[in-house]
Design a protein around this motif. Structure first.
Motif, PDB file in Angstrom:
ATOM      1  N   LEU A 128      -4.846  -0.478   6.814  1.00  0.00           N
ATOM      2  CA  LEU A 128      -4.267  -1.429   7.776  1.00  0.00           C
ATOM      3  C   LEU A 128      -3.137  -2.227   7.110  1.00  0.00           C
ATOM      4  O   LEU A 128      -2.033  -2.358   7.650  1.00  0.00           O
ATOM      5  CB  LEU A 128      -5.343  -2.398   8.269  1.00  0.00           C
ATOM      6  N   GLY A 129      -3.427  -2.727   5.915  1.00  0.00           N
ATOM      7  CA  GLY A 129      -2.458  -3.581   5.209  1.00  0.00           C
ATOM      8  C   GLY A 129      -1.190  -2.831   4.832  1.00  0.00           C
ATOM      9  O   GLY A 129      -0.118  -3.423   4.701  1.00  0.00           O
ATOM     10  N   ALA A 130      -1.307  -1.501   4.672  1.00  0.00           N
ATOM     11  CA  ALA A 130      -0.162  -0.703   4.239  1.00  0.00           C
ATOM     12  C   ALA A 130       0.992  -0.745   5.246  1.00  0.00           C
ATOM     13  O   ALA A 130       2.148  -0.515   4.885  1.00  0.00           O
ATOM     14  CB  ALA A 130      -0.591   0.747   4.013  1.00  0.00           C
ATOM     15  N   ARG A 131       0.687  -1.062   6.493  1.00  0.00           N
ATOM     16  CA  ARG A 131       1.727  -1.165   7.512  1.00  0.00           C
ATOM     17  C   ARG A 131       2.829  -2.142   7.106  1.00  0.00           C
ATOM     18  O   ARG A 131       3.985  -1.983   7.438  1.00  0.00           O
ATOM     19  CB  ARG A 131       1.100  -1.599   8.856  1.00  0.00           C
ATOM     20  N   ARG A 132       2.453  -3.153   6.362  1.00  0.00           N
ATOM     21  CA  ARG A 132       3.401  -4.154   5.883  1.00  0.00           C
ATOM     22  C   ARG A 132       4.486  -3.526   5.004  1.00  0.00           C
ATOM     23  O   ARG A 132       5.606  -4.027   4.937  1.00  0.00           O
ATOM     24  CB  ARG A 132       2.609  -5.192   5.089  1.00  0.00           C
ATOM     25  N   PHE A 133       4.142  -2.419   4.317  1.00  0.00           N
ATOM     26  CA  PHE A 133       5.074  -1.840   3.345  1.00  0.00           C
ATOM     27  C   PHE A 133       5.912  -0.695   3.903  1.00  0.00           C
ATOM     28  O   PHE A 133       6.930  -0.330   3.335  1.00  0.00           O
ATOM     29  CB  PHE A 133       4.299  -1.373   2.103  1.00  0.00           C
ATOM     30  N   ASP A 134       5.456  -0.078   4.967  1.00  0.00           N
ATOM     31  CA  ASP A 134       6.255   0.983   5.584  1.00  0.00           C
ATOM     32  C   ASP A 134       5.837   1.146   7.043  1.00  0.00           C
ATOM     33  O   ASP A 134       4.654   1.283   7.342  1.00  0.00           O
ATOM     34  CB  ASP A 134       6.055   2.312   4.836  1.00  0.00           C
ATOM     35  N   LYS A 135       6.824   1.143   7.921  1.00  0.00           N
ATOM     36  CA  LYS A 135       6.511   1.255   9.353  1.00  0.00           C
ATOM     37  C   LYS A 135       6.397   2.713   9.804  1.00  0.00           C
ATOM     38  O   LYS A 135       5.929   2.993  10.904  1.00  0.00           O
ATOM     39  CB  LYS A 135       7.605   0.572  10.188  1.00  0.00           C
ATOM     40  N   ALA A 136       6.838   3.646   8.943  1.00  0.00           N
ATOM     41  CA  ALA A 136       6.929   5.031   9.413  1.00  0.00           C
ATOM     42  C   ALA A 136       5.583   5.768   9.541  1.00  0.00           C
ATOM     43  O   ALA A 136       5.269   6.254  10.627  1.00  0.00           O
ATOM     44  CB  ALA A 136       7.899   5.809   8.549  1.00  0.00           C
ATOM     45  N   PRO A 137       4.778   5.874   8.487  1.00  0.00           N
ATOM     46  CA  PRO A 137       3.541   6.642   8.703  1.00  0.00           C
ATOM     47  C   PRO A 137       2.652   5.917   9.717  1.00  0.00           C
ATOM     48  O   PRO A 137       2.520   4.701   9.674  1.00  0.00           O
ATOM     49  CB  PRO A 137       2.876   6.662   7.317  1.00  0.00           C
ATOM     50  N   LYS A 192      10.462  14.352   5.560  1.00  0.00           N
ATOM     51  CA  LYS A 192      11.556  14.030   4.630  1.00  0.00           C
ATOM     52  C   LYS A 192      11.630  12.525   4.371  1.00  0.00           C
ATOM     53  O   LYS A 192      12.668  11.991   4.023  1.00  0.00           O
ATOM     54  CB  LYS A 192      12.912  14.538   5.168  1.00  0.00           C
ATOM     55  N   ASN A 193      10.516  11.838   4.559  1.00  0.00           N
ATOM     56  CA  ASN A 193      10.439  10.398   4.323  1.00  0.00           C
ATOM     57  C   ASN A 193       9.845  10.167   2.934  1.00  0.00           C
ATOM     58  O   ASN A 193       8.650  10.265   2.734  1.00  0.00           O
ATOM     59  CB  ASN A 193       9.586   9.755   5.425  1.00  0.00           C
ATOM     60  N   ARG A 194      10.755   9.891   1.962  1.00  0.00           N
ATOM     61  CA  ARG A 194      10.301   9.794   0.570  1.00  0.00           C
ATOM     62  C   ARG A 194       9.400   8.577   0.360  1.00  0.00           C
ATOM     63  O   ARG A 194       8.356   8.668  -0.246  1.00  0.00           O
ATOM     64  CB  ARG A 194      11.520   9.730  -0.352  1.00  0.00           C
ATOM     65  N   LYS A 195       9.849   7.434   0.910  1.00  0.00           N
ATOM     66  CA  LYS A 195       9.088   6.196   0.707  1.00  0.00           C
ATOM     67  C   LYS A 195       7.681   6.331   1.303  1.00  0.00           C
ATOM     68  O   LYS A 195       6.687   5.981   0.667  1.00  0.00           O
ATOM     69  CB  LYS A 195       9.834   5.039   1.371  1.00  0.00           C
ATOM     70  N   GLY A 196       7.629   6.884   2.531  1.00  0.00           N
ATOM     71  CA  GLY A 196       6.339   7.051   3.202  1.00  0.00           C
ATOM     72  C   GLY A 196       5.421   7.992   2.437  1.00  0.00           C
ATOM     73  O   GLY A 196       4.210   7.756   2.340  1.00  0.00           O
ATOM     74  N   SER A 197       5.987   9.054   1.859  1.00  0.00           N
ATOM     75  CA  SER A 197       5.138  10.018   1.171  1.00  0.00           C
ATOM     76  C   SER A 197       4.595   9.431  -0.129  1.00  0.00           C
ATOM     77  O   SER A 197       3.431   9.675  -0.478  1.00  0.00           O
ATOM     78  CB  SER A 197       5.882  11.340   0.933  1.00  0.00           C
ATOM     79  N   VAL A 198       5.410   8.613  -0.812  1.00  0.00           N
ATOM     80  CA  VAL A 198       4.914   7.949  -2.026  1.00  0.00           C
ATOM     81  C   VAL A 198       3.795   6.974  -1.648  1.00  0.00           C
ATOM     82  O   VAL A 198       2.744   6.921  -2.282  1.00  0.00           O
ATOM     83  CB  VAL A 198       6.057   7.209  -2.755  1.00  0.00           C
ATOM     84  N   LEU A 199       4.028   6.226  -0.563  1.00  0.00           N
ATOM     85  CA  LEU A 199       3.015   5.262  -0.116  1.00  0.00           C
ATOM     86  C   LEU A 199       1.690   5.973   0.194  1.00  0.00           C
ATOM     87  O   LEU A 199       0.618   5.545  -0.246  1.00  0.00           O
ATOM     88  CB  LEU A 199       3.508   4.502   1.120  1.00  0.00           C
ATOM     89  N   LEU A 200       1.768   7.087   0.935  1.00  0.00           N
ATOM     90  CA  LEU A 200       0.542   7.807   1.305  1.00  0.00           C
ATOM     91  C   LEU A 200      -0.185   8.332   0.064  1.00  0.00           C
ATOM     92  O   LEU A 200      -1.406   8.263  -0.029  1.00  0.00           O
ATOM     93  CB  LEU A 200       0.856   8.950   2.273  1.00  0.00           C
ATOM     94  N   GLY A 201       0.583   8.830  -0.909  1.00  0.00           N
ATOM     95  CA  GLY A 201      -0.020   9.295  -2.164  1.00  0.00           C
ATOM     96  C   GLY A 201      -0.769   8.158  -2.852  1.00  0.00           C
ATOM     97  O   GLY A 201      -1.896   8.327  -3.327  1.00  0.00           O
ATOM     98  N   LEU A 202      -0.136   6.972  -2.884  1.00  0.00           N
ATOM     99  CA  LEU A 202      -0.780   5.818  -3.515  1.00  0.00           C
ATOM    100  C   LEU A 202      -2.031   5.395  -2.745  1.00  0.00           C
ATOM    101  O   LEU A 202      -3.030   4.986  -3.335  1.00  0.00           O
ATOM    102  CB  LEU A 202       0.202   4.639  -3.603  1.00  0.00           C
ATOM    103  N   LEU A 203      -1.969   5.508  -1.419  1.00  0.00           N
ATOM    104  CA  LEU A 203      -3.134   5.142  -0.607  1.00  0.00           C
ATOM    105  C   LEU A 203      -4.319   6.058  -0.924  1.00  0.00           C
ATOM    106  O   LEU A 203      -5.454   5.615  -1.001  1.00  0.00           O
ATOM    107  CB  LEU A 203      -2.803   5.211   0.886  1.00  0.00           C
ATOM    108  N   VAL A 204      -4.036   7.360  -1.097  1.00  0.00           N
ATOM    109  CA  VAL A 204      -5.116   8.288  -1.470  1.00  0.00           C
ATOM    110  C   VAL A 204      -5.748   7.817  -2.776  1.00  0.00           C
ATOM    111  O   VAL A 204      -6.972   7.740  -2.909  1.00  0.00           O
ATOM    112  CB  VAL A 204      -4.586   9.735  -1.629  1.00  0.00           C
ATOM    113  N   PHE A 205      -4.893   7.452  -3.732  1.00  0.00           N
ATOM    114  CA  PHE A 205      -5.403   7.033  -5.031  1.00  0.00           C
ATOM    115  C   PHE A 205      -6.159   5.706  -4.948  1.00  0.00           C
ATOM    116  O   PHE A 205      -7.105   5.468  -5.709  1.00  0.00           O
ATOM    117  CB  PHE A 205      -4.268   6.949  -6.051  1.00  0.00           C
ATOM    118  N   SER A 206      -5.746   4.841  -3.997  1.00  0.00           N
ATOM    119  CA  SER A 206      -6.426   3.543  -3.857  1.00  0.00           C
ATOM    120  C   SER A 206      -7.917   3.736  -3.569  1.00  0.00           C
ATOM    121  O   SER A 206      -8.743   2.908  -3.931  1.00  0.00           O
ATOM    122  CB  SER A 206      -5.779   2.710  -2.744  1.00  0.00           C
TER     123      SER A 206
END
Ligand SMILES: [Zn+2]
Length: 209
Positions: free
Chosen positions: A10-19, A88-102
């Motif tokens: 939920l909180g991740a929305r603050r960092f990227d609106k795309a995913p 092709k959303n680089r920022k979103g894909s990095v964020l999602l990868g980090l979320l998996v690791f979280s």
């Protein structure tokens, strides 16, 4: 950890609106979405053991493919990569990868040392906050409040009732997990874990245009 993982999504929305929120939920719970499949296939195992920690009757005795440190990184990179291929959303894909690791980090805080380093050796980690129910609950509920606040602040979802009922239902499920009777079998736990998909679908509905 249950709602703690959703809190991060939920909180991740603050960092990227795309995913979408559904995608964020898949990411934060990816390890727990893979795990029941592997359990039902007989590849990973768990055991019922009342008192294993104060907060869970489950003994996660073998889950190196879904929950080892190495595989958490691998699953994170994979999800990020697949998301990048489609968007092709680089920022979103990095964020999602980090979320998996979280997910691994939060499990590391709460589980007793049962999280393997990799499928290839026996070193295991876990700080065991599940043996300190008050501290664990303060942290987990605290995370959930912050995540919820950040989500509604950044997303302003159109479906107000659907979004608030999602929050309430997550809280109720969390409480039921804590006060409900221990599950009858490990297999049953794996089937129930599949219900995480309901929250993914619900999140998708909340944001559907
Ligand atoms: Zn987990």
């Amino acid at each position: 950890m249950f709602i703690g993982h959703f809190a991060v999504g939920l909180g991740a929305r603050r960092f990227d609106k795309a995913p979408s929120l559904a995608m964020m939920f898949i990411a934060v719970q990816l390890l727990d979405l893979i795990w029941p499949v592997l359990v039902l296939l007989g590849i990973e195992t768990l055991r019922l053991d009342v008192g294993n920690t104060k907060m869970t009757p489950l003994d996660f005795n073998y889950y190196p493919y879904s929950h080892s440190l190495l595989m958490a990184i691998v699953w994170g990179v994979l999800l990020g990569f697949v998301y990048y291929l489609f968007t092709k959303n680089r920022k979103g894909s990095v964020l999602l990868g980090l979320l998996v690791f979280s997910h691994w980090i939060l499990d590391f805080l709460t589980h007793r040392p049962d999280l393997p380093l990799s499928p290839f050796n026996d070193t295991k980690f876990g700080l065991g906050l599940w043996n300190h129910p008050i501290l664990e609950s303060v942290i987990e509920i605290g995370l959930f409040l912050v995540g919820t606040f950040w989500y509604f602040q950044s997303a302003k979802p159109v479906r107000k009732t659907a979004s608030w009922s999602l929050i309430v239902f997550l809280l109720i499920t969390h409480i039921m997990n804590l006060i409900g009777p221990p599950p009858p079998s490990g297999e049953m736990v794996a089937w129930v874990a599949m219900l995480i998909w309901i929250f993914v679908a619900w999140a998708w509905w909340v944001e559907k245009k």
